[in-house]
Design an enzyme around this catalytic site. Structure first.
Site, PDB file in Angstrom:
ATOM      1  N   GLU A   1       0.860  -1.338   0.031  1.00 21.55           N
ATOM      2  CA  GLU A   1      -0.083  -0.060  -0.027  1.00 21.55           C
ATOM      3  C   GLU A   1       0.919   1.379   0.048  1.00 21.55           C
ATOM      4  O   GLU A   1       1.883   1.329   0.634  1.00 21.55           O
ATOM      5  CB  GLU A   1      -0.828  -0.104   1.284  1.00 21.55           C
TER       6      GLU A   1
ATOM      7  N   CYS B   1       3.614   8.728   0.657  1.00 21.40           N
ATOM      8  CA  CYS B   1       3.853   7.983   1.675  1.00 21.40           C
ATOM      9  C   CYS B   1       4.407   6.487   0.830  1.00 21.40           C
ATOM     10  O   CYS B   1       3.557   5.872   0.370  1.00 21.40           O
ATOM     11  CB  CYS B   1       3.121   7.778   2.764  1.00 21.40           C
TER      12      CYS B   1
ATOM     13  N   CYS C   1       6.754  -6.630   7.577  1.00 22.75           N
ATOM     14  CA  CYS C   1       7.965  -6.051   8.022  1.00 22.75           C
ATOM     15  C   CYS C   1       8.409  -7.174   9.284  1.00 22.75           C
ATOM     16  O   CYS C   1       7.713  -7.704   9.792  1.00 22.75           O
ATOM     17  CB  CYS C   1       7.507  -4.547   8.820  1.00 22.75           C
TER      18      CYS C   1
ATOM     19  N   CYS D   1       6.856  -4.381  15.777  1.00 30.87           N
ATOM     20  CA  CYS D   1       6.269  -3.475  16.778  1.00 30.87           C
ATOM     21  C   CYS D   1       4.951  -3.665  17.173  1.00 30.87           C
ATOM     22  O   CYS D   1       3.992  -4.097  16.404  1.00 30.87           O
ATOM     23  CB  CYS D   1       6.362  -1.955  16.182  1.00 30.87           C
TER      24      CYS D   1
ATOM     25  N   CYS E   1       1.737  -1.956  15.934  1.00 35.20           N
ATOM     26  CA  CYS E   1       1.617  -1.602  14.076  1.00 35.20           C
ATOM     27  C   CYS E   1       0.969  -2.705  13.445  1.00 35.20           C
ATOM     28  O   CYS E   1       1.376  -4.024  13.542  1.00 35.20           O
ATOM     29  CB  CYS E   1       3.131  -1.278  13.659  1.00 35.20           C
TER      30      CYS E   1
ATOM     31  N   GLU F   1      10.374  -1.858   7.001  1.00 36.87           N
ATOM     32  CA  GLU F   1      11.572  -0.906   7.647  1.00 36.87           C
ATOM     33  C   GLU F   1      12.387  -0.645   6.704  1.00 36.87           C
ATOM     34  O   GLU F   1      13.559  -1.485   6.221  1.00 36.87           O
ATOM     35  CB  GLU F   1      12.203  -1.716   8.939  1.00 36.87           C
TER      36      GLU F   1
ATOM     37  N   SER G   1      12.292   6.960   7.524  1.00 36.24           N
ATOM     38  CA  SER G   1      11.916   6.679   8.800  1.00 36.24           C
ATOM     39  C   SER G   1      12.393   5.402   9.188  1.00 36.24           C
ATOM     40  O   SER G   1      12.129   4.538   8.400  1.00 36.24           O
ATOM     41  CB  SER G   1      10.496   6.894   9.057  1.00 36.24           C
TER      42      SER G   1
ATOM     43  N   LEU H   1      10.870   6.632  18.055  1.00 35.11           N
ATOM     44  CA  LEU H   1      11.060   6.461  19.452  1.00 35.11           C
ATOM     45  C   LEU H   1      10.198   5.678  20.233  1.00 35.11           C
ATOM     46  O   LEU H   1      10.427   4.956  20.737  1.00 35.11           O
ATOM     47  CB  LEU H   1      11.419   8.067  20.019  1.00 35.11           C
ATOM     48  N   ASN H   2       9.185   6.371  20.315  1.00 33.41           N
ATOM     49  CA  ASN H   2       7.641   5.795  20.738  1.00 33.41           C
ATOM     50  C   ASN H   2       7.858   5.419  22.205  1.00 33.41           C
ATOM     51  O   ASN H   2       6.875   4.823  22.697  1.00 33.41           O
ATOM     52  CB  ASN H   2       7.465   4.429  19.952  1.00 33.41           C
TER      53      ASN H   2
ATOM     54  N   ASN I   1      -3.227   5.341  15.943  1.00 36.05           N
ATOM     55  CA  ASN I   1      -4.296   5.050  15.110  1.00 36.05           C
ATOM     56  C   ASN I   1      -4.640   3.789  15.317  1.00 36.05           C
ATOM     57  O   ASN I   1      -3.901   2.938  15.607  1.00 36.05           O
ATOM     58  CB  ASN I   1      -3.951   5.205  13.554  1.00 36.05           C
TER      59      ASN I   1
ATOM     60  N   CYS J   1      -0.713   6.449  10.114  1.00 33.55           N
ATOM     61  CA  CYS J   1       0.597   5.792  10.268  1.00 33.55           C
ATOM     62  C   CYS J   1       0.193   4.473  11.019  1.00 33.55           C
ATOM     63  O   CYS J   1      -0.640   4.567  11.821  1.00 33.55           O
ATOM     64  CB  CYS J   1       1.245   6.669  11.538  1.00 33.55           C
TER      65      CYS J   1
HETATM   66  N1  SAH Z   1       9.346   1.245  10.033  1.00 29.99           N
HETATM   67  C1  SAH Z   1       9.723   2.462  10.005  1.00 29.99           C
HETATM   68  C2  SAH Z   1       8.852   3.068   8.756  1.00 29.99           C
HETATM   69  C3  SAH Z   1       7.262   2.964   9.242  1.00 29.99           C
HETATM   70  S1  SAH Z   1       6.955   4.633   9.668  1.00 29.99           S
HETATM   71  C4  SAH Z   1       9.611   3.300  11.315  1.00 29.99           C
HETATM   72  O1  SAH Z   1       9.114   2.594  12.293  1.00 29.99           O
HETATM   73  O2  SAH Z   1       9.712   4.330  11.346  1.00 29.99           O
HETATM   74  C5  SAH Z   1       5.374   4.439  10.366  1.00 29.99           C
HETATM   75  C6  SAH Z   1       5.422   5.531  11.705  1.00 29.99           C
HETATM   76  O3  SAH Z   1       4.132   5.138  12.093  1.00 29.99           O
HETATM   77  C7  SAH Z   1       6.134   5.035  12.720  1.00 29.99           C
HETATM   78  O4  SAH Z   1       6.589   6.239  13.359  1.00 29.99           O
HETATM   79  C8  SAH Z   1       5.618   4.199  13.725  1.00 29.99           C
HETATM   80  O5  SAH Z   1       5.992   4.367  15.080  1.00 29.99           O
HETATM   81  C9  SAH Z   1       4.207   5.125  13.606  1.00 29.99           C
HETATM   82  N2  SAH Z   1       3.288   4.063  13.922  1.00 29.99           N
HETATM   83  C10 SAH Z   1       3.055   2.440  13.804  1.00 29.99           C
HETATM   84  N3  SAH Z   1       1.908   2.044  14.172  1.00 29.99           N
HETATM   85  C11 SAH Z   1       1.172   3.251  14.509  1.00 29.99           C
HETATM   86  C12 SAH Z   1      -0.297   3.380  14.858  1.00 29.99           C
HETATM   87  N4  SAH Z   1      -1.046   2.309  15.160  1.00 29.99           N
HETATM   88  N5  SAH Z   1      -0.463   4.677  15.181  1.00 29.99           N
HETATM   89  C13 SAH Z   1       0.287   5.837  14.978  1.00 29.99           C
HETATM   90  N6  SAH Z   1       1.340   5.615  14.411  1.00 29.99           N
HETATM   91  C14 SAH Z   1       1.856   4.412  14.290  1.00 29.99           C
END
Ligand code: SAH
Length: 347
Positions: A99, A112, A119, A123, A126, A167, A198, A222-223, A297, A339
């Site tokens: 997508e 995007c 992946c 995480c 995600c 990733e 990213s 970072l999260n 989200n 995201c």
């Molecule tokens: N794998 C890379 C590229 C993906 S970017 C990375 O982790 O940076 C996707 C972004 O969306 C990342 O910053 C991730 O932390 C964020 N993300 C993942 N799940 C999400 C969710 N459920 N709600 C909001 N952001 C989310």
């Protein structure tokens, strides 16, 4: 040339100038014909070889017999209610799907891109992670998402973000080559600062990116505000510890005299407390950075977005920060284009 389920055809999109030159030579032409192909593909952005009118008919036929233009086929599109966000489903030649998202914000258009099918990072919050790792995308499969979406957007593309499925730094070579193709002034000509890569935080690859001094923007997801918290939601932290990640990010900003963006997905009962904001303040204050807070989200996984008032209190602590803080209210959440919401079925 017809697409087929079983045969994989060489695609022109994805080839560099040098590869297109060799391709022309392999068909008995002079190498400048390859540079013409480069211009038609990436600068003029033509979809068919017949539109490449300054190429001799004989050469056009030869090209048509040995290659296709686009490695991807668009199979579906969904529009958000406001029509400002569009999500596209593409099929690779082997049947796997990815997508990509086109976002409009005022007069600004952002694309995007996905870099992998599925992946490996896993995480916990995600949607893409639920697919597991399926495959890396080729240079052409990455760049083709851009070319096809660009056609469907109104107005110029202001930003490209490598924030779709996958990733990026675990598909490092192809991602950098794709960014280089997007950037090439003779072709697509996106400014390097309009391209953001990213990462979930692959330390050795951030070092490599830093040493190679690429001019593209770097964002790090970072999260979490400490290692203990991060390892629970991002198991990759076991081998990519937070303190090392922060230090490699700092070195990157110093060595390249640039800013890094930290992304922070805000989740209820996970990382939304006042103390989290305070820890972030301490952790990031000495780094040339920007913090992008992303309210969670929905993904069907076991997390929820914090209440608005908690998001506000979290942000109010960060008002004191010496670095800019922005909030990304993801666009297109109603069509699962936000995201962390990208996921496809694999064949
Ligand atoms: N794998 C890379 C590229 C993906 S970017 C990375 O982790 O940076 C996707 C972004 O969306 C990342 O910053 C991730 O932390 C964020 N993300 C993942 N799940 C999400 C969710 N459920 N709600 C909001 N952001 C989310």
């Amino acid at each position: 040339m017809n697409h087929s389920q079983n045969l994989k055809y060489q695609a022109l999109v994805g080839m560099s100038k040098t590869q297109l030159e060799s391709f022309a030579v392999s068909l008995g032409e002079q190498s400048y014909r390859g540079r013409q192909l480069f211009d038609w593909l990436y600068h003029q952005k033509k979809d068919t070889i017949d539109e490449m009118t300054d190429l001799p008919a004989r050469f056009r036929n030869q090209v048509k017999n040995s290659a296709i233009v686009h490695p991807l086929i668009q199979v579906a599109q969904s529009d958000s209610g406001s029509k400002r966000t569009k999500k596209f489903l593409f099929q690779l030649q082997n049947g796997n799907q990815i997508e990509s998202v086109l976002m409009k914000d005022g007069s600004r258009n952002t694309i995007c891109l996905s870099t992998q099918v599925g992946c490996a990072v896993n995480c916990d919050f995600c949607a893409t992670a639920t697919m597991g790792f399926v495959q890396n995308l080729s240079i052409g499969e990455i760049v083709d998402q851009f070319l096809q979406l660009k056609k469907l957007s109104f107005g110029p593309i202001n930003n490209v973000v490598f924030m779709g499925m996958g990733e990026p730094l675990l598909n490092y070579k192809n991602v950098i080559a794709a960014a280089d193709l997007l950037h090439d002034p003779d072709g697509i000509n996106m400014g390097s600062k309009r391209i953001t890569i990213s990462t979930a935080g692959i330390i050795s690859k951030i070092k490599q990116f830093s040493i190679e001094a690429h001019k593209y923007k770097l964002a790090i997801s970072l999260n979490a505000s400490n290692q203990e918290q991060r390892i629970r939601i991002m198991p990759i932290s076991a081998t990519q510890p937070l303190d090392e990640l922060i230090s490699v990010a700092r070195n990157y900003t110093l060595e390249n005299k640039t800013r890094v963006t930290f992304e922070y997905v805000l989740m209820k009962d996970i990382n939304e407390k006042i103390e989290d904001a305070q820890r972030l303040l301490v952790m990031l204050s000495s780094i040339n950075c920007k913090l992008n807070v992303i309210p969670y989200n929905k993904t069907g996984r076991d997390y929820v977005r914090p209440k608005d008032e908690n998001i506000q209190s979290f942000l109010s602590i960060l008002e004191k920060a010496p670095f800019p803080v922005t909030v990304r209210w993801s666009k297109g959440v109603e069509i699962d284009a936000g995201c962390g919401q990208l996921v496809t079925r694999t064949k």
